[in-house]
Design a protein around this motif. Structure first.
Motif, PDB file in Angstrom:
ATOM      1  N   TYR A  59       1.656  -9.636   0.022  1.00 50.72           N
ATOM      2  CA  TYR A  59       1.538 -11.092   0.152  1.00 50.72           C
ATOM      3  C   TYR A  59       0.743 -11.449   1.406  1.00 50.72           C
ATOM      4  O   TYR A  59      -0.072 -12.367   1.398  1.00 50.72           O
ATOM      5  N   TYR A  60       0.963 -10.710   2.478  1.00 51.36           N
ATOM      6  CA  TYR A  60       0.245 -10.959   3.736  1.00 51.36           C
ATOM      7  C   TYR A  60      -1.253 -10.734   3.561  1.00 51.36           C
ATOM      8  O   TYR A  60      -2.061 -11.535   4.022  1.00 51.36           O
TER       9      TYR A  60
ATOM     10  N   VAL B  80      -1.246 -17.172  -6.523  1.00 45.52           N
ATOM     11  CA  VAL B  80      -1.585 -15.755  -6.329  1.00 45.52           C
ATOM     12  C   VAL B  80      -2.979 -15.479  -6.875  1.00 45.52           C
ATOM     13  O   VAL B  80      -3.825 -14.868  -6.199  1.00 45.52           O
ATOM     14  N   LYS B  81      -3.255 -15.937  -8.093  1.00 43.20           N
ATOM     15  CA  LYS B  81      -4.578 -15.719  -8.702  1.00 43.20           C
ATOM     16  C   LYS B  81      -5.677 -16.388  -7.889  1.00 43.20           C
ATOM     17  O   LYS B  81      -6.744 -15.816  -7.669  1.00 43.20           O
ATOM     18  N   ARG B  82      -5.414 -17.616  -7.439  1.00 45.54           N
ATOM     19  CA  ARG B  82      -6.416 -18.349  -6.663  1.00 45.54           C
ATOM     20  C   ARG B  82      -6.717 -17.609  -5.359  1.00 45.54           C
ATOM     21  O   ARG B  82      -7.887 -17.429  -4.987  1.00 45.54           O
ATOM     22  N   ALA B  83      -5.680 -17.173  -4.664  1.00 44.89           N
ATOM     23  CA  ALA B  83      -5.873 -16.443  -3.406  1.00 44.89           C
ATOM     24  C   ALA B  83      -6.654 -15.155  -3.645  1.00 44.89           C
ATOM     25  O   ALA B  83      -7.575 -14.826  -2.890  1.00 44.89           O
ATOM     26  N   TYR B  84      -6.293 -14.435  -4.708  1.00 42.39           N
ATOM     27  CA  TYR B  84      -6.991 -13.179  -5.023  1.00 42.39           C
ATOM     28  C   TYR B  84      -8.456 -13.441  -5.333  1.00 42.39           C
ATOM     29  O   TYR B  84      -9.346 -12.762  -4.804  1.00 42.39           O
ATOM     30  N   ARG B  85      -8.734 -14.411  -6.179  1.00 38.38           N
ATOM     31  CA  ARG B  85     -10.122 -14.691  -6.563  1.00 38.38           C
ATOM     32  C   ARG B  85     -10.950 -15.143  -5.369  1.00 38.38           C
ATOM     33  O   ARG B  85     -12.093 -14.709  -5.202  1.00 38.38           O
ATOM     34  N   ASN B  86     -10.392 -16.008  -4.530  1.00 39.52           N
ATOM     35  CA  ASN B  86     -11.132 -16.462  -3.348  1.00 39.52           C
ATOM     36  C   ASN B  86     -11.448 -15.303  -2.401  1.00 39.52           C
ATOM     37  O   ASN B  86     -12.575 -15.168  -1.924  1.00 39.52           O
ATOM     38  N   LEU B  87     -10.434 -14.478  -2.155  1.00 40.88           N
ATOM     39  CA  LEU B  87     -10.651 -13.334  -1.259  1.00 40.88           C
ATOM     40  C   LEU B  87     -11.608 -12.313  -1.860  1.00 40.88           C
ATOM     41  O   LEU B  87     -12.461 -11.769  -1.157  1.00 40.88           O
ATOM     42  N   SER B  88     -11.468 -12.038  -3.148  1.00 38.79           N
ATOM     43  CA  SER B  88     -12.330 -11.023  -3.758  1.00 38.79           C
ATOM     44  C   SER B  88     -13.786 -11.500  -3.794  1.00 38.79           C
ATOM     45  O   SER B  88     -14.695 -10.692  -3.620  1.00 38.79           O
ATOM     46  N   ARG B  89     -13.998 -12.790  -4.009  1.00 48.35           N
ATOM     47  CA  ARG B  89     -15.374 -13.325  -3.953  1.00 48.35           C
ATOM     48  C   ARG B  89     -15.931 -13.191  -2.537  1.00 48.35           C
ATOM     49  O   ARG B  89     -17.075 -12.775  -2.348  1.00 48.35           O
TER      50      ARG B  89
END
Length: 152
Positions: free
Chosen positions: A96-97, A111-120
């Motif tokens: 989570y961190y 969770v999906k939004r955070a993952y997609r933003n970070l992965s982009r």
């Protein structure tokens, strides 16, 4: 030289007393850990030494020795299980961190939004090849979070 039956029996009784005292916390746990060291020394002997000693030991002494070894193994199993649990908790918090989230109370959409933003943002094609490890840790964190959510 092989030990006499009396000496072997006394040693096994000491080991057995130490193993039964070593399961608790505090002073009893510390005493058990010290006696575990003695038990480990016993476990490190050659098989031929064990055979020679066992021939001279009484049945009760052999049983006491077996109980001591079983108690020691059970303590190790409990420690292993506790470490697995702590590791699982640490991985969950860490995941989570890494994703920049507060914790398990966030929604799947967050969770999906955070993952997609970070992965982009952190993708090696965009941020450079040196960022591969960071990108992989983001992917692993997302996988861990989603797996935890499925398991419930």
């Amino acid at each position: 030289p092989p030990l006499s039956a009396d000496v072997s029996e006394v040693r096994c009784q000491k080991i057995a007393r130490g193993a039964s005292a070593g399961g608790g916390a505090g002073a009893a746990g510390a005493a058990g850990n010290l006696l575990d060291t003695g038990l480990l020394g016993e476990l490190g002997k050659q098989e031929t030494d064990y055979e020679a000693e066992s021939q001279q030991m009484s049945l009760e002494a052999l049983r006491a020795q077996n109980r001591a070894i079983e108690d020691y193994v059970m303590r190790l199993v409990r420690q292993r299980d506790e470490l697995r649990f702590v590791t699982k908790l640490a991985e969950e918090r860490d995941s989570y961190y890494i994703l920049g989230l507060e914790g398990p109370q966030v929604s799947d959409a967050q969770v999906k939004r955070a993952y997609r933003n970070l992965s982009r943002k952190e993708h090696p094609d965009k941020a450079g090849i040196g960022n591969t490890r960071r990108f992989q840790s983001i992917q692993q964190a997302y996988t861990n979070v989603m797996k935890q959510r499925k398991e419930g």
